[in-house]
Design an enzyme around this catalytic site. Structure first.
Site, mmCIF file in Angstrom:
data_model
loop_
_atom_site.group_PDB
_atom_site.id
_atom_site.type_symbol
_atom_site.label_atom_id
_atom_site.label_comp_id
_atom_site.label_asym_id
_atom_site.label_seq_id
_atom_site.Cartn_x
_atom_site.Cartn_y
_atom_site.Cartn_z
ATOM 1 N N GLU A 64 0.806 -1.225 0.000
ATOM 2 C CA GLU A 64 0.000 0.000 0.000
ATOM 3 C C GLU A 64 0.841 1.279 0.000
ATOM 4 O O GLU A 64 0.856 2.038 0.975
ATOM 5 C CB GLU A 64 -0.954 -0.005 1.204
ATOM 6 C CG GLU A 64 -1.888 -1.198 1.214
ATOM 7 C CD GLU A 64 -2.940 -1.146 2.321
ATOM 8 O OE1 GLU A 64 -2.930 -0.196 3.120
ATOM 9 O OE2 GLU A 64 -3.790 -2.058 2.362
ATOM 10 N N GLU B 91 -5.184 -8.731 1.341
ATOM 11 C CA GLU B 91 -5.771 -8.355 2.635
ATOM 12 C C GLU B 91 -7.262 -8.161 2.477
ATOM 13 O O GLU B 91 -7.713 -7.462 1.571
ATOM 14 C CB GLU B 91 -5.187 -7.031 3.173
ATOM 15 C CG GLU B 91 -3.781 -7.125 3.692
ATOM 16 C CD GLU B 91 -3.275 -5.815 4.283
ATOM 17 O OE1 GLU B 91 -4.089 -5.007 4.778
ATOM 18 O OE2 GLU B 91 -2.055 -5.609 4.234
HETATM 19 C C1 FCB Z 1 -4.120 -2.064 5.837
HETATM 20 C C2 FCB Z 1 -2.693 -2.365 6.263
HETATM 21 C C3 FCB Z 1 -2.575 -3.407 7.333
HETATM 22 C C4 FCB Z 1 -3.676 -3.299 8.366
HETATM 23 C C5 FCB Z 1 -5.021 -3.174 7.722
HETATM 24 C C6 FCB Z 1 -6.180 -3.095 8.701
HETATM 25 O O1 FCB Z 1 -4.190 -0.811 5.256
HETATM 26 O O2 FCB Z 1 -1.945 -2.782 5.159
HETATM 27 O O3 FCB Z 1 -1.300 -3.345 7.887
HETATM 28 O O4 FCB Z 1 -3.406 -2.287 9.249
HETATM 29 O O5 FCB Z 1 -5.046 -2.056 6.879
#
Ligand code: FCB
Length: 472
Positions: A179, A375
């Site tokens: 990110e 994620e």
């Molecule tokens: C994302 C991050 C991760 C975590 C989630 C909830 O943006 O990559 O580390 O904090 O959010």
């Protein structure tokens, strides 16, 4: 009534409505600073997150990553838990401050931790997926200018070469960055993340230098002859206008530009979007982009990794609206609206359709690359009940609906290869500290005791079935 055995398919899997392709990777994800603790072990250097967390007022409750989920010491126990759930892949991050020696060079003792972790994963039949930068820049590099300085990208390339030389034969999926939007715009724009700078011009430079670092990283991984897939993890979002009015549609275009296309276009098309350059022209002439940078940044990838939590609903702000706290440089006039419907403990909306739309948008607009969701998950205020169970039906429902949405995208043509739940363990949720629990596994921070939540048992059954039933 059919017996369970008779109900199993020929592949030996229980029947489900929505089956994923054979070989689909079922994973969970973490990041070094959020789980490892042991911030001074084996010569680890301070990172921008150590400094930020030590600064009063930056992190909720004054929490720090000093102990976190103690994974550095308990990684064997944690790998055993992953194996119990049946994970086929595990996404972790390598901490640059563990691998860098003070002043430059390589700290072999720090790298040895990841060497052992990778071997333990493989011994447990779990495919290692390594992220090379999940926000923990060595503080000495921030002191030399951080991501606003071009040189940091070259330093990153050297660091990646060292990691690739040691782990390149065993890691199956590489993410150069996690990110970069957050690193650049939360770290240097709104300042809510480390290093806490509030300078929109520096934020734009940081975005480019992070992409340049990605390019150096890809080159280093290829030069080392790594055998795994090479990728980058982006928080690609679905941005919706609050109405069809031209001004609201234009606000959505701007945010889509500064959230998605500012990274996707250089990576996958070799150019920054013209509208993003125009929207930010008052802040920067982008002269920090030098000849050859975009060729390096656009080197072919084996996959694209995407992180998804919630969509954005945006519109033109009322006259005179100026959001001085916005992380989006040049979009101070845009207003963010609450998305109707349920929210998680983060206040983030639960909107699985946003995941489907995002996967299909990337597929449609960027040549259908192989995709991983690296994620997806939700925070809820979980507690261990008196009988030792953690009952977290909302998380199960969240994951169920998002997996169904991912399946919808697959059916409609997205080349989705795997899905990683955020997160394996409860952990340090950056500026929000330890109160937001995202884990499949509960962590009692006083004792470091792990408890497998109900949602993790559900995820284990999902993995065994290689799919889910249609949510009702
Ligand atoms: C994302 C991050 C991760 C975590 C989630 C909830 O943006 O990559 O580390 O904090 O959010």
């Amino acid at each position: 009534m059919r017996t369970l055995a008779a109900a199993r398919t020929s592949a030996g899997q229980p029947p489900v409505d929505l089956r994923f392709p054979a070989g689909f990777q079922w994973g969970a994800a973490t990041a070094a600073y959020q789980i490892e603790g042991a911030v001074r072990a084996n010569g680890r250097l301070p990172s921008i997150w150590d400094t930020f967390a030590a600064t009063p007022g930056r992190i909720a409750g004054g929490h720090t990553g000093e102990h976190a989920s103690d994974h550095f010491r308990r990684h064997r126990e944690d790998v055993a838990l992953m194996a119990e759930l049946g994970l086929s892949a595990y996404r972790f991050s390598v901490a640059w401050p563990r691998v860098r020696a003070a002043g430059g060079g390589v700290n072999a003792a720090g790298l040895a931790f990841y060497d052992r972790l990778v071997d333990d994963l493989l011994a447990a039949g779990i495919s290692p997926a390594a992220t090379l930068y999940h926000w923990d820049l060595p503080q000495e590099l921030e002191d030399a200018g951080g991501w606003a300085a071009r040189d940091t990208a070259a330093r990153y390339g050297q660091y990646v070469a060292a990691v690739a030389a040691r782990l390149g034969d065993r890691v199956r999926l590489w993410n150069t960055l996690n990110e970069p939007w957050c690193s650049a715009f939360l770290g240097y724009g709104s300042g809510v993340h480390a290093p806490g700078r509030r300078d929109p011009r520096a934020a734009l430079r940081a975005a480019h230098h992070l992409l340049l670092a990605h390019g150096h990283g890809v080159a280093a991984l290829r030069a080392a002859g790594v055998t795994g897939q090479v990728s980058v993890a982006l928080n690609v979002g679905t941005v919706r206008p609050v109405s069809d009015a031209p001004a609201d549609r234009d606000a959505a275009r701007r945010i889509d530009g500064l959230l998605n296309r500012i990274f996707l276009d250089p990576l996958l098309r070799g150019a920054y979007p013209a509208d993003v350059l125009a929207d930010t022209a008052a802040l920067s002439d982008w002269s920090f982009v030098r000849e050859g940078d975009l060729d390096l940044i656009a080197a072919p990838l084996d996959a694209l990794c995407v992180n998804y939590y919630q969509p954005d609903l945006v519109g033109a702000g009322p006259d005179g609206h100026h959001d001085a706290d916005t992380p989006y440089p040049g979009a101070e006039g845009v207003a963010f609206h609450p998305v109707p419907g349920p929210v998680t403990a983060m206040g983030w909306s639960v909107d699985p359709g946003g995941l489907r739309d995002m996967l299909l948008r990337v597929t449609r607009d960027y040549g259908a690359p192989p995709l991983y969701v690296t994620e997806n998950g939700a925070a809820y205020p979980d507690e261990v009940d008196a009988d030792g169970r953690v009952r977290d039906p909302e998380r199960t429902d969240y994951l169920h609906r998002h997996l169904a949405a991912a399946h919808e995208a697959l059916t409609a043509g997205a080349d989705l290869r795997g899905f990683f739940v955020w997160s394996l363990l409860d952990n340090f949720e950056w500026a929000l500290g330890y109160d937001k629990r995202f884990g499949l596994i509960h962590v009692d921070y006083a004792t470091q005791r792990r408890t497998v939540k109900d949602s993790a048992h559900w995820y284990g059954r999902t993995i065994a079935a290689n799919g889910v039933d249609r949510p009702r």
